[in-house]
Design a protein around this motif. Structure first.
Motif, PDB file in Angstrom:
ATOM      1  N   THR A  71       0.823  -1.204   0.000  1.00 41.93           N
ATOM      2  CA  THR A  71       0.000   0.000   0.000  1.00 41.93           C
ATOM      3  C   THR A  71       0.866   1.267   0.000  1.00 41.93           C
ATOM      4  O   THR A  71       0.404   2.340   0.383  1.00 41.93           O
ATOM      5  CB  THR A  71      -0.944   0.009   1.224  1.00 41.93           C
ATOM      6  N   PHE A 102      -0.022   6.709  -5.790  1.00 40.09           N
ATOM      7  CA  PHE A 102      -1.127   7.180  -4.952  1.00 40.09           C
ATOM      8  C   PHE A 102      -0.588   7.522  -3.571  1.00 40.09           C
ATOM      9  O   PHE A 102       0.553   7.166  -3.235  1.00 40.09           O
ATOM     10  CB  PHE A 102      -2.246   6.128  -4.852  1.00 40.09           C
ATOM     11  N   THR A 141      -3.607   4.402   0.905  1.00 39.09           N
ATOM     12  CA  THR A 141      -4.961   4.602   0.370  1.00 39.09           C
ATOM     13  C   THR A 141      -5.400   3.507  -0.593  1.00 39.09           C
ATOM     14  O   THR A 141      -6.599   3.278  -0.742  1.00 39.09           O
ATOM     15  CB  THR A 141      -5.083   5.962  -0.335  1.00 39.09           C
ATOM     16  N   HIS A 142      -4.459   2.863  -1.276  1.00 42.75           N
ATOM     17  CA  HIS A 142      -4.788   1.824  -2.253  1.00 42.75           C
ATOM     18  C   HIS A 142      -3.823   0.648  -2.104  1.00 42.75           C
ATOM     19  O   HIS A 142      -2.839   0.717  -1.362  1.00 42.75           O
ATOM     20  CB  HIS A 142      -4.698   2.377  -3.684  1.00 42.75           C
ATOM     21  N   TRP A 143      -4.130  -0.447  -2.815  1.00 39.20           N
ATOM     22  CA  TRP A 143      -3.244  -1.613  -2.901  1.00 39.20           C
ATOM     23  C   TRP A 143      -2.747  -1.723  -4.331  1.00 39.20           C
ATOM     24  O   TRP A 143      -3.537  -1.640  -5.284  1.00 39.20           O
ATOM     25  CB  TRP A 143      -3.995  -2.895  -2.529  1.00 39.20           C
ATOM     26  N   LYS A 144      -1.450  -1.892  -4.498  1.00 36.05           N
ATOM     27  CA  LYS A 144      -0.868  -2.062  -5.835  1.00 36.05           C
ATOM     28  C   LYS A 144       0.380  -2.918  -5.729  1.00 36.05           C
ATOM     29  O   LYS A 144       1.309  -2.599  -5.001  1.00 36.05           O
ATOM     30  CB  LYS A 144      -0.521  -0.692  -6.437  1.00 36.05           C
ATOM     31  N   GLN A 192     -11.428  -0.264   0.428  1.00 38.19           N
ATOM     32  CA  GLN A 192     -10.920   0.223  -0.851  1.00 38.19           C
ATOM     33  C   GLN A 192      -9.742  -0.622  -1.326  1.00 38.19           C
ATOM     34  O   GLN A 192      -9.633  -0.974  -2.509  1.00 38.19           O
ATOM     35  CB  GLN A 192     -10.494   1.689  -0.741  1.00 38.19           C
ATOM     36  N   GLN A 193      -8.847  -0.946  -0.409  1.00 38.40           N
ATOM     37  CA  GLN A 193      -7.674  -1.732  -0.773  1.00 38.40           C
ATOM     38  C   GLN A 193      -8.068  -3.146  -1.186  1.00 38.40           C
ATOM     39  O   GLN A 193      -7.496  -3.711  -2.126  1.00 38.40           O
ATOM     40  CB  GLN A 193      -6.689  -1.756   0.397  1.00 38.40           C
ATOM     41  N   ASP A 225      -9.113  -3.063  -4.649  1.00 35.19           N
ATOM     42  CA  ASP A 225      -7.962  -3.023  -5.563  1.00 35.19           C
ATOM     43  C   ASP A 225      -7.359  -4.412  -5.754  1.00 35.19           C
ATOM     44  O   ASP A 225      -6.856  -4.746  -6.825  1.00 35.19           O
ATOM     45  CB  ASP A 225      -6.875  -2.098  -5.017  1.00 35.19           C
TER      46      ASP A 225
END
Length: 383
Positions: free
Chosen positions: A124, A166, A170-173, A299-300, A303
């Motif tokens: 994240t 990001f 806030t997100h997972w990538k 949210q994650q 993703d």
């Protein structure tokens, strides 16, 4: 044990007929070897059969080792998961983030928060792998073209110059977060990443064939990599082995290790038994539980939507079984593990004290087809 043999053997043999040149699987439960077989070839052209000591490129299964190693330092109080990364790796101070306005115009501005060490574990951080969809991916791809010439500390500093995809957390990538985690291990331990793994994990567990480089005396044991065409033809791939050669400085925390099925099974068994194997403790039971707990918010999790991971969340560097019904899975909540680019796969289930390691060397790996079927057969065959 007999049922496992009756069901798993024809499954693996069938895959060799249509997929990889060879594959191997080892299943251990409650310290007892339940299954160990290999089928097909390590080298199709030379008709060299797979053996228990065949060496494989395990790619992203390296990540589980890296995260376990970092958690060993966490247990020593050398960092906390919510610590800002910049306190240990100053190159990550004041990170920038790519942003887009309503008209799609890209700009950069300061991140809303620091990268936490936890963000490295959980993907994240805003760091990505190389690609073409995002500007962060494009710049990472260019930088990674000669990554194998850099040591892991230099790689971390280079990655820190690229604006994030990001705001952290806030997100997972999926990306290079675990390579940066390896750099953190070097800074905290005062040793090279490879030396730390060797002294703290590989030697204590008897993983004598696990390393970042292939020595001359073991070269004939390295399984050949194959590309599989759409019609099933296997073509040797010799283009991806530069990082494994003697003299290479790169020790990737995300994808760099070579190992055998027997070696990696010992590591998996240790985690399945709460961090301890044959009197060698690498982690405490409670830390393994923390590792195998979902750390993603809604949210994650959205993703993290890979089809083969349906029913899973993501812990400290591992998939974590959360919802068996959602995934159509006959396994245990809390089962965890990960897979490698060429199709290697590990399943660790502390509830059943079960570990499974599967090895093959093929691109594309057919992971979404193979791994869920392995899991279904193995859980369907134990009492």
């Amino acid at each position: 044990m007999k049922l496992l043999q009756e069901r798993l053997t024809p499954l693996l043999k069938g895959w060799v007929e249509k997929g990889p040149a060879g594959c191997a699987c080892i299943v251990v439960r409650n310290g007892q070897l339940m299954y160990q077989e290999s089928f097909g070839y390590a080298d199709l052209e030379k008709k060299t059969k797979l053996e228990p000591d065949t060496i494989y490129r395990i790619y992203s299964m390296t990540k589980v080792v890296t995260c376990a190693a970092a958690l060993m330092l966490y247990e020593k109080g050398l960092f906390l998961l919510n610590d800002p990364l910049e306190e240990y790796l100053p190159e990550f101070k004041n990170p920038q983030v790519y942003r887009f306005n309503d008209f799609g115009v890209r700009s950069t501005s300061p991140a809303s928060a620091s990268i936490r060490i936890k963000d490295l574990f959980t993907m994240t951080s805003g760091l990505t792998y190389g690609g073409d969809n995002l500007e962060t991916e494009r710049l990472t791809r260019i930088m990674m073209e000669d990554a194998f010439t850099k040591d892991i500390r230099a790689l971390s500093k280079a990655l820190a110059t690229i604006p994030l995809a990001f705001d952290p957390g806030t997100h997972w990538k999926y990306g290079t977060s675990h390579d940066v985690l390896a750099a953190l291990i070097e800074v905290l331990s005062g040793e090279s990443f490879g030396d730390f793994l060797k002294k703290q994990i590989f030697e204590p567990l008897g993983m004598n064939d696990t390393s970042f480089r292939i020595s001359e005396d073991k070269r004939d044991r390295l399984c050949k990599m194959y590309n599989r065409s759409e019609d099933g033809v296997l073509i040797p791939n010799v283009s991806m082995d530069a990082p494994y050669q003697p003299g290479c400085n790169h020790e990737s925390g995300g994808s760099g290790l070579l190992s055998t099925i027997s070696d990696y099974s010992r590591f998996a068994q240790a985690l399945a038994k709460g961090g301890d194997l044959d009197g060698v403790r690498i982690l405490s039971r409670k830390t393994v539980q923390l590792m195998a707990t979902n750390h993603l918010g809604p949210q994650q999790l959205n993703d993290y939507n890979w089809p083969q991971q349906k029913g899973y969340g993501y812990g400290l560097g591992v998939r974590v079984m959360m919802n068996p019904a959602d995934g159509g899975i006959n396994g245990s909540p809390g089962e965890f593990g990960w897979a490698g680019l060429a199709g290697s796969w590990v399943l660790i289930d502390p509830q059943e004290q079960l570990s499974v390691v599967y090895m093959q060397q093929m691109l594309p790996s057919l992971e979404p087809y193979i791994h869920p079927r392995l899991r279904a057969v193995i859980y369907g065959s134990i009492e």
